[in-house]
Design a protein around this motif. Structure first.
Motif, mmCIF file in Angstrom:
data_model
loop_
_atom_site.group_PDB
_atom_site.id
_atom_site.type_symbol
_atom_site.label_atom_id
_atom_site.label_comp_id
_atom_site.label_asym_id
_atom_site.label_seq_id
_atom_site.Cartn_x
_atom_site.Cartn_y
_atom_site.Cartn_z
ATOM 1 N N GLN A 1 -51.409 62.174 -43.170
ATOM 2 C CA GLN A 1 -50.935 61.076 -42.311
ATOM 3 C C GLN A 1 -52.044 60.033 -42.111
ATOM 4 N N ASP A 2 -51.661 58.773 -42.016
ATOM 5 C CA ASP A 2 -52.560 57.620 -41.801
ATOM 6 C C ASP A 2 -53.309 57.174 -43.052
ATOM 7 N N GLN A 3 -53.003 57.802 -44.189
ATOM 8 C CA GLN A 3 -53.573 57.292 -45.436
ATOM 9 C C GLN A 3 -52.469 56.635 -46.272
ATOM 10 N N VAL A 4 -52.868 55.702 -47.136
ATOM 11 C CA VAL A 4 -51.880 55.062 -48.007
ATOM 12 C C VAL A 4 -51.387 56.077 -49.029
ATOM 13 N N CYS A 5 -50.071 56.111 -49.203
ATOM 14 C CA CYS A 5 -49.473 57.025 -50.178
ATOM 15 C C CYS A 5 -49.608 56.404 -51.576
ATOM 16 N N ASN A 6 -50.237 57.118 -52.475
ATOM 17 C CA ASN A 6 -50.538 56.559 -53.799
ATOM 18 C C ASN A 6 -49.869 57.292 -54.949
ATOM 19 N N ALA A 7 -48.841 58.086 -54.648
ATOM 20 C CA ALA A 7 -48.192 58.840 -55.731
ATOM 21 C C ALA A 7 -46.745 59.188 -55.407
ATOM 22 N N TYR A 8 -45.971 59.409 -56.480
ATOM 23 C CA TYR A 8 -44.636 60.023 -56.398
ATOM 24 C C TYR A 8 -44.812 61.457 -56.898
ATOM 25 N N ASP B 1 -43.904 58.941 -49.739
ATOM 26 C CA ASP B 1 -43.587 57.944 -48.724
ATOM 27 C C ASP B 1 -43.467 56.640 -49.506
ATOM 28 N N PHE B 2 -42.250 56.360 -49.961
ATOM 29 C CA PHE B 2 -42.025 55.237 -50.864
ATOM 30 C C PHE B 2 -42.380 53.900 -50.200
ATOM 31 N N GLN B 3 -42.217 53.845 -48.885
ATOM 32 C CA GLN B 3 -42.520 52.600 -48.174
ATOM 33 C C GLN B 3 -44.029 52.355 -48.147
ATOM 34 N N SER B 4 -44.784 53.392 -47.830
ATOM 35 C CA SER B 4 -46.245 53.265 -47.825
ATOM 36 C C SER B 4 -46.732 52.946 -49.237
ATOM 37 N N PHE B 5 -46.107 53.579 -50.225
ATOM 38 C CA PHE B 5 -46.474 53.316 -51.619
ATOM 39 C C PHE B 5 -46.248 51.844 -51.946
ATOM 40 N N GLU B 6 -45.092 51.325 -51.528
ATOM 41 C CA GLU B 6 -44.696 49.947 -51.851
ATOM 42 C C GLU B 6 -45.562 48.929 -51.115
ATOM 43 N N THR B 7 -45.768 49.174 -49.813
ATOM 44 C CA THR B 7 -46.444 48.176 -48.976
ATOM 45 C C THR B 7 -47.965 48.371 -48.939
ATOM 46 N N ARG B 8 -48.418 49.506 -49.405
ATOM 47 C CA ARG B 8 -49.844 49.908 -49.334
ATOM 48 C C ARG B 8 -50.339 50.016 -47.894
ATOM 49 N N ARG B 9 -49.403 50.194 -46.959
ATOM 50 C CA ARG B 9 -49.810 50.435 -45.573
ATOM 51 C C ARG B 9 -49.962 51.931 -45.346
ATOM 52 N N PRO B 10 -50.829 52.333 -44.393
ATOM 53 C CA PRO B 10 -51.006 53.777 -44.136
ATOM 54 C C PRO B 10 -49.681 54.447 -43.815
ATOM 55 N N SER B 11 -49.535 55.668 -44.279
ATOM 56 C CA SER B 11 -48.300 56.407 -44.067
ATOM 57 C C SER B 11 -48.264 57.020 -42.670
ATOM 58 N N GLU B 12 -47.060 57.119 -42.114
ATOM 59 C CA GLU B 12 -46.880 57.824 -40.833
ATOM 60 C C GLU B 12 -46.619 59.301 -41.076
ATOM 61 N N TYR B 13 -46.583 59.701 -42.350
ATOM 62 C CA TYR B 13 -46.157 61.061 -42.685
ATOM 63 C C TYR B 13 -47.232 61.835 -43.468
ATOM 64 N N ASN B 14 -47.035 63.142 -43.481
ATOM 65 C CA ASN B 14 -47.822 64.040 -44.328
ATOM 66 C C ASN B 14 -46.911 64.606 -45.408
ATOM 67 N N ILE B 15 -47.489 64.897 -46.563
ATOM 68 C CA ILE B 15 -46.768 65.686 -47.566
ATOM 69 C C ILE B 15 -47.620 66.910 -47.878
ATOM 70 N N GLN B 16 -47.009 68.076 -47.756
ATOM 71 C CA GLN B 16 -47.749 69.337 -47.901
ATOM 72 C C GLN B 16 -46.897 70.359 -48.654
ATOM 73 N N ALA B 17 -47.576 71.244 -49.393
ATOM 74 C CA ALA B 17 -46.862 72.316 -50.092
ATOM 75 C C ALA B 17 -46.505 73.427 -49.106
ATOM 76 N N VAL B 18 -45.236 73.821 -49.120
ATOM 77 C CA VAL B 18 -44.763 74.893 -48.241
ATOM 78 C C VAL B 18 -45.120 76.247 -48.858
ATOM 79 N N GLN B 19 -45.187 76.277 -50.189
ATOM 80 C CA GLN B 19 -45.508 77.490 -50.948
ATOM 81 C C GLN B 19 -46.195 77.038 -52.245
ATOM 82 N N PRO B 20 -46.726 77.963 -53.055
ATOM 83 C CA PRO B 20 -47.324 77.513 -54.323
ATOM 84 C C PRO B 20 -46.297 76.666 -55.074
#
Lengths: 192, 192
Positions: free
Chosen positions: A43-50, A83-102
């Motif tokens: 969270q709070d970093q720009v999302c740079n990947a799909y 976070d497609f919006q953060s990716f598009e706008t290059r603004r920091p993301s309000e979200y986290n993306i994390q692996a739930v399992q391997p």
């Protein structure tokens, strides 16, 4: 590579891709295995990947002001998560993306993004349909949250994704459906 | 035509369209003025069109089993509204689309859809970004429903769309935000 075949099969369900374009895709996408709890986007970093999930599961969640991790989206196999919006706008993301399992993912990074869509414009068609599916699924979720009881929401989810319910930690499922882990335990006990 | 210029200006914010392609678009899109309460899509019928709102406002809503009209989405100027899933799958829609007030729309009908995207493939790029925006807005709505109080949801909406709040009937706004008209009246009184 085997992992790209899963993606090509997926793309084929929605649009046609020339063989030369498949080759470009293989070249641009990175394959990665990530451990449970691996943080792909903090969270709070720009999302740079799909991220395209091949195996395992990702979650997109928000750290709320109340100190809760509110899950808004799971990424299961065959699902693109970002976070497609953060990716598009290059603004920091309000979200986290994390692996739930391997989890095994294919990653499209910002550095390759513009060129890939230029060289393989048909991907616009594919991602238009992916975004459309995600949008309509999200609208359905809004409907369930506004119109249905917690019990009905749980029932619908179990019927739609029976295997998923077995795999996912129960407190995460409770968060996603908008109720407490205790309430979920009660519902599960009632169903047995 | 003036009405198409609004759309071209909108498209230009997201992608470039050749002049010849603009001409094809003019040919394929139908312009229509609809009265308040005009039903563009009745629930349980297949959705056969995309609607681009030029002026006025549309709403997408569901008749629930409790006899309530649950609003899930508004279509304000510059917004494309449709049941994209019903359009794609040709299955009956679970939703209605209706004009909230006298509304001017451009209509893309199923009969012209496939040929338009074939002749103007750049529209895939444009609609990819439109669907992405709609998806992320819907995810934000899920977040607000799960994490925020009704009061905070109202506040955020008023700040984001101050003019819209003046125009829209209050009971519709209450439905969209997921609370009763009485509760909305109370919130508004509190803010005065």
């Amino acid at each position: 590579m085997k992992q790209h075949i899963i993606l090509f099969d997926h793309i084929r369900r929605f649009t046609r891709l020339e063989t030369t374009h498949e080759a470009i895709l293989v070249e641009k996408l990175k394959y990665k295995t990530v451990d449970r709890k691996c943080q792909l986007l903090p969270q709070d970093q720009v999302c740079n990947a799909y991220y395209f999930v091949l195996e395992g599961c990702l979650r997109l969640y928000k750290n709320t002001e109340d100190g809760i991790e509110q899950i808004l989206q799971f990424g299961i196999p065959g699902w693109w998560l970002s976070d497609f919006q953060s990716f598009e706008t290059r603004r920091p993301s309000e979200y986290n993306i994390q692996a739930v399992q391997p989890t095994k993912v294919l990653i499209l990074e910002r550095a390759d993004y513009a060129q890939l869509f230029e060289e393989v414009p048909e991907l616009n068609h594919y991602f238009r349909l992916m975004m459309q599916k995600a949008y309509m699924a999200s609208l359905k979720k809004v409907e369930l949250l506004l119109c249905e009881s917690a019990e009905k929401r749980y029932e619908q989810f179990v019927n739609a994704f029976p295997n998923f319910v077995q795999i996912i930690p129960q407190y995460m499922l409770a968060s996603f459906l908008g109720f407490s882990p205790q309430f979920l335990s009660m519902l599960r006990a009632k169903r047995c």
